[in-house]
Scaffold this active site. Structure first.
Site, PDB file in Angstrom:
ATOM      1  N   CYS A  61     -22.237  49.251 -25.837  1.00  0.00           N
ATOM      2  CA  CYS A  61     -21.225  49.714 -24.897  1.00  0.00           C
ATOM      3  C   CYS A  61     -20.139  48.658 -24.659  1.00  0.00           C
ATOM      4  O   CYS A  61     -20.228  47.528 -25.118  1.00  0.00           O
ATOM      5  CB  CYS A  61     -21.890  50.083 -23.574  1.00  0.00           C
ATOM      6  SG  CYS A  61     -22.542  48.654 -22.699  1.00  0.00           S
ATOM      7  N   ALA A  64     -21.271  45.482 -22.998  1.00  0.00           N
ATOM      8  CA  ALA A  64     -21.959  44.589 -23.943  1.00  0.00           C
ATOM      9  C   ALA A  64     -20.942  43.786 -24.747  1.00  0.00           C
ATOM     10  O   ALA A  64     -21.124  42.583 -24.977  1.00  0.00           O
ATOM     11  CB  ALA A  64     -22.862  45.387 -24.882  1.00  0.00           C
ATOM     12  N   ARG A  95     -28.845  37.870 -27.787  1.00  0.00           N
ATOM     13  CA  ARG A  95     -28.003  37.722 -28.973  1.00  0.00           C
ATOM     14  C   ARG A  95     -28.258  36.411 -29.720  1.00  0.00           C
ATOM     15  O   ARG A  95     -27.728  36.184 -30.770  1.00  0.00           O
ATOM     16  CB  ARG A  95     -26.547  37.823 -28.508  1.00  0.00           C
ATOM     17  CG  ARG A  95     -25.530  37.987 -29.597  1.00  0.00           C
ATOM     18  CD  ARG A  95     -24.292  38.632 -29.010  1.00  0.00           C
ATOM     19  NE  ARG A  95     -23.091  38.418 -29.770  1.00  0.00           N
ATOM     20  CZ  ARG A  95     -22.141  37.547 -29.451  1.00  0.00           C
ATOM     21  NH1 ARG A  95     -22.278  36.766 -28.407  1.00  0.00           N
ATOM     22  NH2 ARG A  95     -21.063  37.461 -30.179  1.00  0.00           N
ATOM     23  N   HIS A 201     -14.365  43.873 -26.200  1.00  0.00           N
ATOM     24  CA  HIS A 201     -13.740  42.661 -26.762  1.00  0.00           C
ATOM     25  C   HIS A 201     -12.300  42.568 -26.263  1.00  0.00           C
ATOM     26  O   HIS A 201     -11.831  41.516 -25.855  1.00  0.00           O
ATOM     27  CB  HIS A 201     -13.687  42.712 -28.292  1.00  0.00           C
ATOM     28  CG  HIS A 201     -15.002  42.904 -28.953  1.00  0.00           C
ATOM     29  ND1 HIS A 201     -15.133  43.561 -30.147  1.00  0.00           N
ATOM     30  CD2 HIS A 201     -16.251  42.522 -28.600  1.00  0.00           C
ATOM     31  CE1 HIS A 201     -16.405  43.568 -30.510  1.00  0.00           C
ATOM     32  NE2 HIS A 201     -17.100  42.951 -29.581  1.00  0.00           N
TER      33      HIS A 201
END
Ligand code: CFN
Ligand code: HCA
Length: 547
Positions: A61, A64, A95, A201
């Protein structure tokens, strides 16, 4: 054996025929058969669109992408998740982005999971008070340089104003102690905001540029000063890249955002050159720095020994200094000894094997270089959330339409600041470099780098994954944790290209060696041939299990 002989077009047909007509029509645009370099010049792939409801996607999503991916690897910002505890918990170190704990200035909050732990009460009455308290508590406990607030889905749905809380708390806390400045900013990165991580991002890049980049323009020592953008230090990749850069005499000014600090972001504007590793997640920051301070950017790739050598040469060529060019050659020659020796051992066992790669927004492309070095063929690949330019490359197709979400300079009203605009090279020098064949932003993209008769699939789903494996039986499948065990149950080893399982680094020269050994171990292990599904032994079970 008959199934193996299917052509790629037949494989596609076989997979799409199971869908209802409307769904098949949509997937058809995201599922390409590579028809050779020339034919592919005019083929479009549909990417960065909503996943069809009901389909089990690999995607994550927006939250994230913003909190986990871009800001996650920065060690001295307190990252508070405003939301239910699951969101903060899931994005807590899963991660495998590493940090240099021995750094002398090491405020490191990465091992903490900060969250407002929203519950029903906050949904009904609003969560802004709880958020104020969380910011206050973080400040009292740690006195950090910066506090970042990340919105999860319910925050947008109930309308909590995270930016107002950030402004208010920044003012309040900065009034307490004039000797300690704290920067507080928030992200409207609600999970549902985009079609994938990619929107996250973009939101992260915009806010970090607005609130942090350029705050402290102090140039550190170093003749060749670069920023590394889009390298997140998964499994220690950034450590290996920095080792190589150091050896060459190239100074890392800031890293977005593997093993990074607030200070690095703040001084990013002083670098001579931006090197972009993962274009998908960070091109926005590269473009904004170019507009504001005239810092040119080049695409690099440190995945694969040859790509690493090529990227180092490109950096050296940009600076054009003979001393640096010679030093880079020395380093490459020295490092390649171990790479070549390992390949000589491993390659005979890996040559001719096949791989499939379905990950993220750049690794499905970058990791093909390592497989090539091993003599392996990538027979299918695709991204979860990349945009068309990541597939097709820039400048490869002259009229490529970059989707609106890919660029955001207009939106942010970034202007060249004449006082600070200081191109690291004059326009004349840049033109000369380009005339001499120097590639600035050019990169090939995944499709031009793949061979004829391979499959390129955007936003692959679990059904297509299983069918592909059943029909094409690759020797290795690369994806993430959600795919891992489903694929391995089908008797094919899965290498996680997100967190590298427990391995890495895989970047740079030492990383390439690690990867060769790991892939040799996986594709040549006999264990997979012993796997037998219950329905293979008792066909009548297939109705229960797979029907
Ligand atoms: S480290 Fe990067 S390299 S940032 Fe991106 S597009 Fe993700 S978290 Mo997972 S592994 Fe993956 Fe890329 Fe760039 Fe990682 S391929 S999906 S959002 N990604
Ligand atoms: C994310 C992070 C992720 C997930 C990996 C996976 C990562 O997109 O939220 O599905 O295994 O690299 O950790 O991409």
């Amino acid at each position: 054996p008959t199934k193996k002989a299917m052509t790629p077009a037949e494989v596609k047909e076989e997979i799409l025929k199971r869908y209802p007509t409307k769904v098949a029509r949509k997937r058809d645009k995201q599922f390409l058969v590579h028809e050779g370099p020339e034919a592919m010049q005019t083929k479009d792939i549909q990417a960065n669109v909503r996943t069809i409801p009901g389909i089990i996607t690999q995607r994550g999503c927006t939250y994230a992408g913003c909190k986990g991916v871009i800001l996650g690897p920065t060690r001295d910002i307190v990252n508070i998740t405003h939301g239910p505890i699951g969101c903060g918990f899931y994005s807590w170190l899963t991660r495998r982005n590493q940090t240099d704990a021995s750094a002398p200035d090491a405020a490191n909050y990465m091992t903490y999971c900060f969250s407002t732990d929203m519950t029903e009460h906050d949904i009904v009455f609003g969560g802004m008070n709880k958020l104020r308290q969380a910011v206050q508590e973080a400040y009292d406990l740690f006195k950090p340089r910066a506090i970042a607030i990340f919105s999860t889905c319910p925050v947008g749905l109930i309308g909590d104003d995270v930016h107002a809380v950030a402004r208010e708390m920044k003012e309040k806390l900065n009034a307490i102690d004039p000797n300690h400045k704290v920067n507080i900013f928030a992200f409207s990165c609600e999970g549902y905001k985009g079609v994938s991580q990619s929107a996250g991002h973009h939101i992260a890049n915009n806010q970090i540029f607005t609130h942090v980049v350029g705050e402290e323009m102090k140039r550190p020592e170093g003749k060749y000063l670069i920023n590394m953008l889009g390298e997140y230090n998964i499994g220690g990749d950034a450590f290996e890249i920095e080792r190589i850069l150091d050896k060459c005499g190239i100074t890392l000014n800031s890293s977005f955002s593997g093993n990074s600090t607030y200070e690095q972001f703040a001084r990013a504007g002083v670098a001579d050159l931006n090197c972009v590793m993962c274009h998908r997640s960070i091109n926005y920051v590269a473009d904004m720095m170019e507009t504001k301070w005239g810092i040119p950017w080049i695409k690099v790739n440190f995945i694969g020994a040859k790509s690493t050598a090529k990227s180092l040469r490109k950096i050296a060529q940009y600076f054009g200094d003979k001393q640096l060019i010679d030093r880079v050659e020395e380093v490459i020659a020295e490092e390649m000894k171990n790479v070549d020796a390992t390949l000589a051992d491993v390659k005979p066992r890996t040559t001719g094997k096949t791989a499939m790669l379905f990950v993220g927004g750049s690794r499905a492309h970058h990791y093909q270089d390592l497989f090539k070095e091993l003599g392996m063929r990538s027979i299918g690949a695709g991204y979860e959330f990349a945009h068309r330019d990541d597939y097709e490359g820039r400048r490869v197709i002259p009229d490529i339409k970059v989707d609106a979400d890919s660029r955001n300079i207009e939106e942010l009203h970034i202007e060249q600041d004449p006082a600070n605009y200081n191109p690291r090279k004059t326009d004349e020098e840049l033109k000369q470099l380009e005339a001499a064949g120097f590639e600035f932003k050019e990169y090939a993209g995944l499709i031009p780098d793949m061979d004829k008769d391979t499959l390129i699939i955007d936003d692959i789903n679990s059904w297509e994954t299983e069918k592909l494996i059943e029909i094409m039986k690759p020797d290795i499948f690369c994806a993430g944790i959600k795919e891992k065990y489903a694929v391995e149950k089908l008797g094919v080893p899965l290498k996680q290209l997100h967190n590298y399982d427990m391995g890495g680094p895989y970047a740079g020269f030492k990383g390439a060696v690690n990867y060769y050994l790991e892939i040799d171990r996986l594709v040549n292990s006999k264990i997979w041939s012993y796997l037998e599904a219950p329905w293979d032994k008792e066909p009548e079970l297939s109705a229960t299990y797979v029907g």
